[in-house]
Design a protein around this motif. Structure first.
Motif, PDB file in Angstrom:
ATOM      1  N   THR A 167       2.603  -5.757 -32.316  1.00  0.00           N
ATOM      2  CA  THR A 167       1.693  -4.871 -31.587  1.00  0.00           C
ATOM      3  C   THR A 167       2.408  -3.931 -30.614  1.00  0.00           C
ATOM      4  N   VAL A 168       3.491  -4.400 -29.989  1.00  0.00           N
ATOM      5  CA  VAL A 168       4.115  -3.591 -28.922  1.00  0.00           C
ATOM      6  C   VAL A 168       4.707  -2.289 -29.470  1.00  0.00           C
ATOM      7  N   ASP A 169       4.803  -1.296 -28.589  1.00  0.00           N
ATOM      8  CA  ASP A 169       5.437  -0.028 -28.995  1.00  0.00           C
ATOM      9  C   ASP A 169       6.951  -0.220 -29.113  1.00  0.00           C
ATOM     10  N   LEU A 170       7.510  -1.020 -28.219  1.00  0.00           N
ATOM     11  CA  LEU A 170       8.960  -1.249 -28.239  1.00  0.00           C
ATOM     12  C   LEU A 170       9.218  -2.752 -28.233  1.00  0.00           C
ATOM     13  N   LEU A 171       9.744  -3.258 -29.349  1.00  0.00           N
ATOM     14  CA  LEU A 171      10.064  -4.688 -29.431  1.00  0.00           C
ATOM     15  C   LEU A 171      11.476  -4.923 -28.908  1.00  0.00           C
ATOM     16  N   LEU A 172      11.578  -5.798 -27.918  1.00  0.00           N
ATOM     17  CA  LEU A 172      12.883  -6.197 -27.375  1.00  0.00           C
ATOM     18  C   LEU A 172      13.068  -7.665 -27.746  1.00  0.00           C
ATOM     19  N   PRO A 173      13.653  -7.941 -28.893  1.00  0.00           N
ATOM     20  CA  PRO A 173      13.698  -9.327 -29.359  1.00  0.00           C
ATOM     21  C   PRO A 173      14.672 -10.183 -28.564  1.00  0.00           C
ATOM     22  N   THR A 174      14.303 -11.461 -28.394  1.00  0.00           N
ATOM     23  CA  THR A 174      15.273 -12.457 -27.960  1.00  0.00           C
ATOM     24  C   THR A 174      15.752 -13.150 -29.232  1.00  0.00           C
ATOM     25  N   HIS A 198      -5.185  -4.874 -23.818  1.00  0.00           N
ATOM     26  CA  HIS A 198      -5.848  -4.198 -22.703  1.00  0.00           C
ATOM     27  C   HIS A 198      -5.010  -2.994 -22.241  1.00  0.00           C
ATOM     28  N   MET A 199      -3.697  -3.199 -22.105  1.00  0.00           N
ATOM     29  CA  MET A 199      -2.825  -2.095 -21.674  1.00  0.00           C
ATOM     30  C   MET A 199      -2.808  -0.989 -22.718  1.00  0.00           C
ATOM     31  N   GLN A 200      -2.735  -1.392 -23.984  1.00  0.00           N
ATOM     32  CA  GLN A 200      -2.674  -0.364 -25.033  1.00  0.00           C
ATOM     33  C   GLN A 200      -3.968   0.438 -25.104  1.00  0.00           C
ATOM     34  N   ALA A 201      -5.081  -0.251 -24.904  1.00  0.00           N
ATOM     35  CA  ALA A 201      -6.374   0.453 -24.924  1.00  0.00           C
ATOM     36  C   ALA A 201      -6.446   1.475 -23.790  1.00  0.00           C
ATOM     37  N   ALA A 202      -5.709   1.201 -22.697  1.00  0.00           N
ATOM     38  CA  ALA A 202      -5.699   2.138 -21.573  1.00  0.00           C
ATOM     39  C   ALA A 202      -4.620   3.220 -21.753  1.00  0.00           C
ATOM     40  N   GLY A 203      -3.972   3.233 -22.916  1.00  0.00           N
ATOM     41  CA  GLY A 203      -2.975   4.269 -23.204  1.00  0.00           C
ATOM     42  C   GLY A 203      -1.604   4.009 -22.609  1.00  0.00           C
ATOM     43  N   VAL A 204      -1.354   2.771 -22.190  1.00  0.00           N
ATOM     44  CA  VAL A 204      -0.063   2.431 -21.581  1.00  0.00           C
ATOM     45  C   VAL A 204       0.977   2.185 -22.673  1.00  0.00           C
ATOM     46  N   MET A 205       2.185   2.708 -22.464  1.00  0.00           N
ATOM     47  CA  MET A 205       3.313   2.407 -23.353  1.00  0.00           C
ATOM     48  C   MET A 205       3.751   0.967 -23.104  1.00  0.00           C
ATOM     49  N   THR A 206       3.973   0.215 -24.176  1.00  0.00           N
ATOM     50  CA  THR A 206       4.279  -1.204 -23.965  1.00  0.00           C
ATOM     51  C   THR A 206       5.600  -1.609 -24.613  1.00  0.00           C
ATOM     52  N   ALA A 207       6.259  -2.542 -23.950  1.00  0.00           N
ATOM     53  CA  ALA A 207       7.445  -3.177 -24.508  1.00  0.00           C
ATOM     54  C   ALA A 207       7.193  -4.682 -24.493  1.00  0.00           C
ATOM     55  N   GLY A 208       7.775  -5.402 -25.441  1.00  0.00           N
ATOM     56  CA  GLY A 208       7.579  -6.844 -25.492  1.00  0.00           C
ATOM     57  C   GLY A 208       8.898  -7.573 -25.664  1.00  0.00           C
ATOM     58  N   ILE A 209       9.170  -8.503 -24.741  1.00  0.00           N
ATOM     59  CA  ILE A 209      10.338  -9.385 -24.870  1.00  0.00           C
ATOM     60  C   ILE A 209       9.823 -10.638 -25.570  1.00  0.00           C
ATOM     61  N   ALA A 242      30.999   0.034 -22.624  1.00  0.00           N
ATOM     62  CA  ALA A 242      30.559  -0.580 -21.360  1.00  0.00           C
ATOM     63  C   ALA A 242      29.168  -0.098 -20.973  1.00  0.00           C
ATOM     64  N   LYS A 243      28.258  -0.162 -21.948  1.00  0.00           N
ATOM     65  CA  LYS A 243      26.880   0.301 -21.731  1.00  0.00           C
ATOM     66  C   LYS A 243      25.887  -0.726 -22.253  1.00  0.00           C
ATOM     67  N   VAL A 244      24.679  -0.611 -21.730  1.00  0.00           N
ATOM     68  CA  VAL A 244      23.558  -1.376 -22.273  1.00  0.00           C
ATOM     69  C   VAL A 244      22.794  -0.451 -23.209  1.00  0.00           C
ATOM     70  N   ALA A 245      22.319  -0.965 -24.326  1.00  0.00           N
ATOM     71  CA  ALA A 245      21.551  -0.130 -25.247  1.00  0.00           C
ATOM     72  C   ALA A 245      20.311  -0.883 -25.709  1.00  0.00           C
ATOM     73  N   LEU A 246      19.174  -0.215 -25.664  1.00  0.00           N
ATOM     74  CA  LEU A 246      17.931  -0.806 -26.167  1.00  0.00           C
ATOM     75  C   LEU A 246      17.694  -0.277 -27.578  1.00  0.00           C
ATOM     76  N   PRO A 247      16.843  -0.953 -28.364  1.00  0.00           N
ATOM     77  CA  PRO A 247      16.514  -0.420 -29.686  1.00  0.00           C
ATOM     78  C   PRO A 247      15.917   0.989 -29.565  1.00  0.00           C
TER      79      PRO A 247
END
Ligand code: F6R
Length: 364
Positions: free
Chosen positions: A138-145, A116-127, A33-38
């Motif tokens: 490119t994203v640090d964390l891929l959240l696929p649909t 732009h976000m990555q150049a500023a050192g921001v951690m990124t996720a992409g849906i 009964a949990k949510v799990a990300l990659p």
């Protein structure tokens, strides 16, 4: 192929219970009964702010995500369309998670915003729906649909799969921030698990929605109203209708009606109200009645309790199942998509290839 469907869009609308279930399957652990990300190599509990960037329909997923993440995880969320974000000198310091949302993974403005976000050192996720796309790579964390290829130019199944992943991200952030105990998470996971079944119930209203399309197809202008997460859904309803039927449509937050748009109301304007019953229902209904008093032809999309309370005086109602507020946008997506579709069919437009639009916008 289109199979037995007349258009790809209709096929893709009907595929939603299956592809949303597929998508949820990779984010939900029903036994625990949990949510799990990659797997990821950064710590979500350290996140102090979320910035979501996307274009068009995907940006409405971001707006809905803001309601979810703020209420569940108590993290401040900023949402912007990519074409504005990349040029407005956004403040990107602090412990930020940057999220992009994109079906194609190639939309030029969204990709540039990500860079732009990555150049500023921001951690990124992409849906992202296309796993081989530039954004997915490119994203640090891929959240696929897992919507599968979307052929219709107007996004339908990719949108609801993006919402499913956004909901999983919101629940995960809530747990990471210590805002969700096991019982609360169990309850949310149970609601998310119910989405495909409720989408099937919503699809079963198609004949009623097709009948309602006759009230809309002759209109020159159409307004959509919603409150809370149904406000971005009103924007999505209006965008879908514009794109494929070429009828001018606008979505508004219900409470904004009296601040301007009510001047447009007369008896030629259909007003489509998205209002699941709940704590804010009466407020939306009073906005609806103000418009009705000025002649608006109201079409109310609500559940049985909402229709019993406020259905009188409307020209039509579309009944949705009664659902938990978290999942209402996923369920209410179905009637707004089907309504736009059937209006377009009545108008005889090219549903799958609307004029002036491209499936993937790779130039800014
Ligand atoms: C609307 C629609 C567009 C896209 C937008 C972003 O039906 O399809 O508004 O949502 O062009 O595209 P992606 O998601 O590929 O970045």
């Amino acid at each position: 192929t289109k199979g037995n469907y007349r258009h790809f869009m209709l096929k893709e609308i009907h595929e939603q219970p299956v592809v949303v279930a597929q998508t949820l399957q990779s984010y939900l652990r029903p036994v625990e009964a949990k949510v799990a990300l990659p797997q990821m190599d950064f710590d979500l509990s350290a996140v102090e702010r979320v910035v979501i960037v996307a274009c068009g329909t995907a940006s409405y997923v971001g707006m809905i995500g803001k309601y979810w993440i703020e209420s569940l995880a108590r993290l401040p969320v900023e949402v912007d369309v990519a074409s504005e974000f990349r040029y407005r000198e956004p403040v990107l310091d602090g412990k930020l998670l940057g999220v992009v949302v994109s079906q194609s993974g190639e939309t030029a403005d969204t990709l540039a915003a990500l860079q732009h976000m990555q150049a500023a050192g921001v951690m990124t996720a992409g849906i992202v729906n296309v796993p081989t796309s530039s954004m997915a790579r490119t994203v640090d964390l891929l959240l696929p649909t897992h919507a599968g290829p979307e052929i219709g130019v107007a996004s339908t199944k990719a949108f609801t799969c993006q919402l499913a992943v956004m909901a999983a991200l919101a629940v995960n952030l809530a747990r990471a921030k210590g805002r969700l105990d096991g019982d609360a998470e169990r309850e949310l996971v149970a609601h998310l698990t119910e989405v495909p079944a409720y989408m099937n119930t919503a699809l079963a209203a198609e004949a009623a929605i097709e009948a309602v399309a006759h009230h809309v197809s002759q209109a020159r202008d159409v307004l959509y109203l919603g409150r809370g997460p149904e406000y971005p859904m009103a924007l999505e309803g209006a965008l879908k209708l514009k794109e494929i039927s070429y009828i001018h449509a606008e979505g508004y937050a219900s409470g904004e009606m009296k601040h301007g748009p009510i001047a447009l109301i007369d008896d030629s304007v259909p007003l489509i109200v998205l209002a699941p019953s709940g704590p804010l229902f009466d407020k939306t209904v009073s906005n609806m009645q103000e418009a009705r008093a000025r002649g608006a032809r109201v079409i109310l999309i609500s559940d049985a309790a909402g229709i019993a309370e406020a259905g009188e005086g409307t020209v039509a109602t579309i009944e949705m199942p009664s659902v938990h507020p978290l999942i209402a946008p996923l369920v209410y997506a179905v009637p707004i998509q089907l309504l736009a579709y059937h209006v377009a069919v009545l108008k005889g437009t090219d549903v799958d290839q609307p004029r002036n639009l491209a499936k993937s916008v790779t130039v800014e």
